[in-house]
Design an enzyme around this catalytic site. Structure first.
Site, PDB file in Angstrom:
ATOM      1  N   GLU A  35      -6.527   7.740   0.434  1.00 16.79           N
ATOM      2  CA  GLU A  35      -5.384   7.075   1.058  1.00 16.79           C
ATOM      3  C   GLU A  35      -4.707   8.058   1.991  1.00 16.79           C
ATOM      4  OE1 GLU A  35      -4.409   4.073   1.012  1.00 16.79           O
ATOM      5  OE2 GLU A  35      -5.806   3.368  -0.522  1.00 16.79           O
ATOM      6  N   CYS A  93       4.447   7.303   2.925  1.00 17.57           N
ATOM      7  CA  CYS A  93       3.384   6.982   3.887  1.00 17.57           C
ATOM      8  C   CYS A  93       3.613   5.588   4.463  1.00 17.57           C
ATOM      9  CB  CYS A  93       2.010   7.124   3.265  1.00 17.57           C
ATOM     10  SG  CYS A  93       1.951   6.573   1.574  1.00 17.57           S
TER      11      CYS A  93
END
Ligand code: FDA
Length: 963
Positions: free
Chosen positions: A724, A758
């Site tokens: 990720e 994020c």
């Protein structure tokens, strides 16, 4: 008062009063239900068609913000164009889609609005005062406003109230009466910051109340959503203490739909009695029922209102009686439009011999004019609540009123639209027996802590103290089978206070890493054989332990990474969710499963663990991400080596300890605190590591993918990387966006945890027509939030993670000044790694500020000509993690659903805070390997499948196929 004969007498009296009110009231209809008018007929049509009603309200909600005739026509078409209505109504709806009629459509909605909302002009206020005097009725005024997001807006709200007060003092023969919303007195009316919120509201109220006392005005505090109730009550009592003067009447609205309402009524009565002063209590049923139920269900919190309307009605009557029992200290205002509730109040007042001056009935302007007349004709003191404001400011109020008028169980609808039988309308409320709640099956997210409860806030504060008192220890390097010296020491510090050392961690060397891998390889065989149910049970046990220590874990996050209370708690809750979710998923995947019915052959597939997993986690969700990746690997049967980020090693150590305490064998779960560049890299390249789960920057993620792809000597399997990476996430603000929501949600999406998520928004693409308004309102809203150490709950924004991060972000701010225009820079303390938040406009898609991930409180606002261009700009990025759209045009929402290709797209809400299971989270394109965490497919990445095919034919004998 009680006893069967008294009750019987009361019911008889209610029936008689109710009948007489009813007969008087039926002589006319409230204008909304007046079937003779065009609006009345459309309302009647909408009542019988739930979808049309919803479409109509959606359209009205958007209207005040639409500038051009084309926009009005476009939205009319989008919401109402699909209705195939015959006759006049069909024609009306078709005509409404024509730009030439936009003015007429707007005027028609304005006329509906004017039934409920008075124009903010002295002449209009004078007119309404004259109209009410003829009833006769008095008024209480309310300066309705948009959501208050900035201190300037709060100041304007106060000014409007002051002007109203002066105007009423001049124009009316009676002392002015005003209703105020405390949440509109400061941009930050937050129950978590009780004393600060109260202080800010009081600072403005002081000014207003000083004048109100001089004018002997009645000031009633409106009650708002459940979450604010405690704070509103605390502030109200503070007002009472600060203004003990006789001669003015302070009042508070209390909501009967809340099961805890009796306690609040008692508190007010006790207070009034102890201070020997009269306090007004406006008894309402409550205006936020739908939102309270929906929000509580979303958050998994107990529902704070009754679910049975009869319970609300019954409690309303009980509280009416309770208030009437204290006429010397309480001035009750019975506020509502329900024939039965009003008849009950009149009967109860008569039974107690209460005179005209002892209490009053209150109703909302435009809601039940005929009933107003009927009540006034009985010689009851009547006051009408008059909201003052323009359509833009008053739209939320208007929608609430329209919903209330047309809801299925609305008394107005039942009386005027459905013409229910009088006996039904006057029947005593009989709540249905409460059914025992069925046990919820399936996965449910852990509810977040409700910090509006003072007990929760106190427990968290206590946890912070406890964690702080236990700090300062050294975490020893402890890998079984080696006594090698640590590679070094990492000093953990509080990012909000450079000098505060939280602990020291001994760092792993490559020898430790090799030993940890060997231990894990040794443990794999037996861990793989542990039944999946047992592994799932260990995860659930860890989750339970985590919940037991939830406040302490969150408190440690506050100190170690600088999360605020709510964000830290959400991180712990998410970790618990991962443990439970993957446990459940693994149980479903366990065992052999037939692939297809195939006579004479048995084909079975099975999921199996892949091998040793290196879990390389970031610091920004220090518990949730580490737990998510680790629990997925573990429950699937893979031994794990936890390699946490240096900045969050203390929290990682807590997770490690919890897993071992729950019963996970030490060799199956090892903690290896080490540097990414050395230890992390070594694990990735190690021939015996089969799985790498990584979350972090794109640079490191791509390097891991590349290194894991290189086969090294002694390697026995192809490595799987679950990766990720970052984002450069954009929010589109459309021309018709609800700016109250767009500003608030962007603020939290971009600046929550200082932009270090994020998923955080780092670009806003605003359409030209709203660009300037949005940018300046966002800057003003952000300016209301001071930055400071998040352990103090008044600060929701704190430091960035390290000095290095601070310097890097500051370089971007300097760059931004040359690429665009810095329209806002906040102020921050000097004591920690703080970066003052920055907002830039004039940024173009090619600028570095629009392309590179900054991971800090820096937001670039770009400008687009139209929605399609905005979408192109949003997609013009190598990243594709999250995205957001604020729009109320269905076509645009559909377009975004189809074209805005990011891992997680959020529409008309904030773009952070994904929930396990409901919003599986993760990026696509260059933001990740595209299988989202917390979703149905995530766990499969930690497994491979094996298939066994067995010929079961024996000399022509075909056994029956299994299953
Ligand atoms: P009715 O008898 O139809 O009751 C409707 C109410 O029942 C809903 O509003 C809800 O409270 C409740 N209800 C609906 N469905 C239910 C269910 N399934 N289970 C349980 N309960 C259900 N409100 C507020 O929250 N804060 C305030 O400060 C004020 N101020 C105010 C001032 C004045 C003068 C008036 C007249 C009203 C308010 N209100 C308010 C609004 C008030 O709460 C709202 O108008 C009433 O709920 C409507 O009640 P009626 O008796 O008119 O209708």
């Amino acid at each position: 008062m009680g006893g069967p004969s008294v009750l019987h007498g009361l019911e008889a009296s209610i029936a008689e009063i109710g009948r007489s009110l009813y007969e008087r009231a039926l002589r006319a209809n409230p204008s909304l239900f007046d079937a003779r008018g065009l609006r009345g007929r459309l309302a009647a049509r909408a009542l019988s068609d739930e979808r049309l009603r919803s479409a109509l309200f959606h359209f009205i909600d958007t209207l005040p913000q639409l500038d051009s005739a084309a926009e009005v026509a476009g939205h009319f078409r989008a919401y109402l164009g699909n209705y195939e209505l015959g006759g006049l109504w069909g024609r009306v709806l078709r005509l409404g889609s024509h730009p030439a009629l936009a003015g007429a459509v707007r005027a028609s909605v304005q006329r509906v609005a004017r039934e409920f909302l008075v124009e903010p002009q002295p002449s209009a206020i004078r007119r309404v005062l004259r109209r009410l005097a003829r009833l006769p009725a008095s008024a209480t005024f309310d300066a309705v406003g948009e959501a208050v997001l900035t201190e300037q807006e709060a100041e304007r709200y106060l000014q409007r109230n002051l002007e109203l007060l002066e105007l009423l003092a001049r124009e009316s023969n009676e002392p002015p009466a005003i209703s105020v919303k405390l949440s509109a007195l400061t941009a930050r009316f937050d129950p978590l910051d009780r004393s600060g919120s109260c202080r800010r509201a009081m600072a403005r109220l002081n000014w207003f109340l000083t004048r109100a006392v001089e004018l002997k005005a009645t000031v009633t505090v409106d009650m708002e959503q459940h979450e604010l109730k405690g704070l509103i009550l605390d502030t109200f009592f503070e007002v009472l203490e600060a203004f003990p003067h006789a001669g003015w009447l302070p009042g508070i609205a209390l909501q009967a739909y809340a099961p805890d309402a009796p306690a609040h009524v008692e508190r007010v009565i006790q207070f009034a009695r102890s201070r020997r002063r009269r306090i007004g209590v406006r008894l309402v049923k409550g205006a936020y029922w739908d939102t309270e139920v929906a929000l509580a269900e979303q958050r998994n919190w107990p529902i704070p209102v009754f679910l049975d309307k009869a319970q609300t009605d019954q409690q309303y009557e009980l509280l009416t009686a309770r208030l009437f029992d204290h006429p010397d200290v309480i001035y009750p205002a019975i506020a509502g439009h329900n024939l039965r509730s009003l008849a009950h109040a009149i009967a109860a007042a008569r039974m107690r011999g209460l005179g005209r001056d002892a209490w009053e009935v209150q109703m909302l302007l435009g809601m039940a004019d005929p009933l107003c007349k009927a009540v006034a004709s009985k010689g009851i003191q009547l006051r009408v609540y008059v909201p003052v404001g323009d359509l833009l400011a008053g739209i939320a109020y208007l929608i609430r009123r329209l919903m209330e008028n047309t809801a299925n169980n609305s008394i107005l609808r039942q009386t005027y639209a459905e013409r229910r039988q009088l006996v039904d309308l006057l029947a005593a409320p009989h709540p249905a027996p409460v059914e025992a709640e069925g046990r919820a099956t399936g996965f449910r997210n852990i509810p977040l802590i409700d910090f509006s409860d003072p007990k929760s806030a106190a427990a968290f504060r206590h946890a912070l103290d406890a964690v702080r008192s236990g700090l300062g220890r050294t975490l020893r390097m402890n890998v079984d089978g080696t006594t090698d010296r640590p590679a070094g020491h990492h000093v953990c510090t509080n990012p909000a206070s450079r000098d505060e050392t939280l602990g020291v961690v001994e760092m792993a060397s490559l020898v430790h890493a090799d030993r940890a891998v060997a231990n894990a390889v040794g443990a794999f065989e037996s861990w793989r054989e542990v039944p999946a149910m047992r592994r799932a049970e260990l995860c659930r046990r860890t989750a339970d332990l985590m919940l037991e220590r939830r406040e302490r874990l969150a408190a440690l996050e506050v100190l170690e990474v600088g999360k605020n209370w709510r964000e830290a708690d959400a991180d712990v809750a998410e970790a618990v969710d991962y443990l439970r979710f993957y446990a459940q998923q693994m149980e479903a995947l366990d065992g052999w499963r037939p692939t297809a019915g195939f006579p004479g052959e048995r084909n079975d597939l099975r999921y199996e663990p892949r091998g040793v997993a290196a879990i390389i986690a970031p610091w920004n969700f220090p518990l949730a991400i580490l737990t998510g990746m680790a629990s997925a690997a573990l429950v699937a049967g893979n031994p794990v080596i936890l390699k946490p980020a240096e900045q969050a090693m203390l929290i990682a150590a807590e997770l490690h300890a919890l897993l071992l305490e729950a019963g996970v064998p030490a060799a199956v779960c090892q903690l290896l605190p080490g540097e990414g560049e050395t230890v992390g890299r070594h694990l990735v390249e190690h021939p015996d590591v089969g799985l790498i789960a990584f979350t972090g920057s794109r640079e490191v993620g791509l390097a891991i993918l590349e290194r894991a792809g290189r086969v090294v000597s002694g390697q026995r399997q192809v490595k799987r990387v679950v990766c990720e990476m970052g984002g450069k996430n954009a929010i589109i603000v459309d021309a018709d966006a609800d700016l109250d929501e767009a500003v608030l949600h962007t603020l939290h999406s971009a600046f929550g945890f200082q932009g270090q998520k994020c998923s955080a928004a780092s670009r806003v693409i605003a359409l030209k027509s709203v660009h300037d308004r949005f940018a300046s309102r966002l800057a003003d809203a952000l300016d209301c939030y001071p930055y400071g150490p998040p352990e103090d709950p008044q600060y929701i924004f704190g430091p960035v993670i390290s000095e290095q991060a601070r310097e890097r972000i500051e370089r971007y701010v300097e760059l931004g000044k040359s690429e665009g225009k810095l329209i806002y820079r906040g102020r921050v303390p000097q004591s920690g790694h703080y970066v003052a938040p920055a907002i830039f406009t004039g940024i173009l898609p090619r600028h570095r500020l629009a392309r590179e991930e900054i991971f800090g409180p820096v937001l670039s606002i770009l400008c687009a000509e139209n929605f399609s261009q905005a979408l192109d700009m949003a997609l013009d990025s190598e990243f594709a993690l999250t995205g957001g759209v604020f729009s109320r045009l269905p076509e645009h929402i559909d377009l975004a659903r189809r074209r805005f290709r990011v891992g997680n797209l959020y529409i008309n809400r904030r773009i952070t805070g994904a929930l396990v299971s409901a919003q599986p989270f993760g990026g696509i394109a260059m933001s990740g390997t595209g299988v989202q965490a917390g979703g149905p497919d995530y766990l499969k990445q930690f497994l491979w499948t094996r298939v066994v095919s067995e010929n079961t034919l024996r000399h022509g004998f075909v056994p029956p196929s299994a299953g």
